[in-house]
Design an enzyme around this catalytic site. Structure first.
Site, PDB file in Angstrom:
ATOM      1  N   THR A   1       0.813  -1.211   0.000  1.00  0.00           N
ATOM      2  CA  THR A   1       0.000   0.000   0.000  1.00  0.00           C
ATOM      3  C   THR A   1       0.848   1.264   0.000  1.00  0.00           C
ATOM      4  O   THR A   1       1.956   1.276   0.562  1.00  0.00           O
ATOM      5  CB  THR A   1      -0.905   0.005   1.255  1.00  0.00           C
ATOM      6  OG1 THR A   1      -1.483   1.295   1.406  1.00  0.00           O
ATOM      7  CG2 THR A   1      -0.119  -0.281   2.522  1.00  0.00           C
TER       8      THR A   1
ATOM      9  N   TYR B   1      -1.555   0.248  10.154  1.00  0.00           N
ATOM     10  CA  TYR B   1      -1.853  -0.442   8.895  1.00  0.00           C
ATOM     11  C   TYR B   1      -0.647  -0.358   7.955  1.00  0.00           C
ATOM     12  O   TYR B   1      -0.152  -1.376   7.460  1.00  0.00           O
ATOM     13  CB  TYR B   1      -3.101   0.174   8.236  1.00  0.00           C
ATOM     14  CG  TYR B   1      -3.305  -0.300   6.824  1.00  0.00           C
ATOM     15  CD1 TYR B   1      -3.539  -1.639   6.550  1.00  0.00           C
ATOM     16  CD2 TYR B   1      -3.240   0.594   5.749  1.00  0.00           C
ATOM     17  CE1 TYR B   1      -3.701  -2.081   5.243  1.00  0.00           C
ATOM     18  CE2 TYR B   1      -3.413   0.159   4.444  1.00  0.00           C
ATOM     19  CZ  TYR B   1      -3.643  -1.181   4.203  1.00  0.00           C
ATOM     20  OH  TYR B   1      -3.799  -1.612   2.915  1.00  0.00           O
TER      21      TYR B   1
END
Ligand code: UDP
Length: 339
Positions: free
Chosen positions: A117, A141
């Protein structure tokens, strides 16, 4: 020979399954259905309900179905949730991926594609980032994914194992044929939320920050159509099978759109106005994040087909309308039963 898709019942994973089936690949989906839906996996793919951290289960799948490559989507991926429950994210993402990679190595898997990501970059000095831009994630995250990249790099250094980590920018849109789309009930991503506002499913769209140092003051992101994203995964599998070496690649279009540009595009697609509520900046949001795409374009034989913001919002809206019709039909069935 088959390809194991972890998280294949989720938003991006289910599009990947369709893409690979279309390419006549044999596909096994492993998904614990924590956020995915069994109905989103076509019957011609083998479906196994379970966890990527279950080494015995994954070993059996690899052996029973002669798995030769793994595409690993299964993960928790909500940034604000990761701030509330960091250990849950390190456990579900990092620890379970560690178990999956260990199993893959033990079973002699040579090709591994990983969903990373742009959140690994955190707040950057420049709006456009290359793969070498310093990685300073600002959410558990992002950190949980960066740690997996590191594990893969170490695994590839000491085993006959090649991987590609694709750093996704903002994934949006839905299957152009309307078969699947983003179906998570409480999704927070801008395009989905804006589509819901346009359908009257939300009273307004909240704009987080209008005082950024950007053209119109709102946040800028690089939105990529989910079908182009999964096509990049297919191109990655091809690259690895042809002997490509391990790489980390930004996966976006290299073009930024502001929150207000998205709002206008959704309003146009829906041909409807909706209320906007201007709110303060959201914690941890960078002003802008755009992929430098030079490396992915040089490395993969990947030709995006949906690089058009209005097309992305139109496909997202069609899917949202479909979900809304389904919900109405379900309500009507329940009401009919009560009467
Ligand atoms: N955003 C917004 N309202 C929303 C959701 C998002 O203004 O309801 C903004 C957010 O601040 C960011 C951009 O839209 O500038 C993209 O956010 P999203 O949550 O879709 O993805 P992220 O970039 O955080 O992964």
């Amino acid at each position: 020979m088959s390809i194991l898709i972890t998280g294949g019942a989720g938003y991006i994973g289910s599009h990947m399954v369709l893409q690979l089936l279309n390419e006549q690949e044999k596909v096994v989906v492993l998904d614990n259905l924590s956020t995915g839906f069994h109905w989103s996996v076509p019957p011609c793919a083998i479906f196994v309900k379970g966890d990527v951290g279950d080494q015995e289960l994954v070993t059996n799948i690899i052996q029973d179905h002669q798995v030769t490559a793994i595409v690993h989507f299964a993960a928790s991926s909500v940034v604000p949730e990761s701030l509330r429950d960091p250990m849950g994210y390190y456990y579900n993402n990092t620890a379970k991926s560690c178990a999956l990679i260990r199993t893959a190595l033990k079973q002699g898997i040579k090709h591994f594609v990983f969903s990373s990501t742009a959140a690994v970059y955190g707040v950057t000095d420049t709006f456009v980032v290359t793969e070498d831009t310093p990685k300073k994630p600002i959410s558990p995250y992002g950190s949980s994914k960066l740690m997996i990249e590191k594990m893969l790099s170490d695994a590839a250094a000491s085993h006959n194992f090649n991987y590609v980590a694709l750093r996704y920018f903002n994934v949006a849109g839905a299957d152009p044929e309307g078969r699947i789309g983003q179906s998570t009930p409480n999704a927070t991503h801008l395009i989905k939320v804006a589509c819901q506002a346009s359908l009257g499913l939300r009273p307004y769209l909240e704009i987080f920050g209008s005082d950024y140092d950007t053209t119109d003051g709102t946040g800028i992101r690089d939105y990529i159509h989910v079908s182009d994203l999964v096509a990049a995964h297919s191109a990655t599998l091809c690259y690895l099978r042809n002997g490509g070496r391990s790489e980390v690649l930004n996966c976006g279009y290299g073009r930024g759109s502001s929150v207000l540009e998205i709002v206008n595009s959704v309003k146009q697609a829906a041909n409807r106005d909706f209320r906007l509520k201007y709110s303060p900046r959201r914690a941890g949001d960078p002003a802008a994040l755009i992929a430098n795409t030079e490396k992915i374009r040089k490395t993969l034989d990947w030709r995006p087909q949906y690089n058009d913001l209005d097309l992305i919002t139109r496909h997202a809206l069609h899917w949202e309308e479909h979900l809304s019709r389904e919900a109405c039909a379900k309500d009507n069935r329940l009401t009919a039963r009560v009467i």
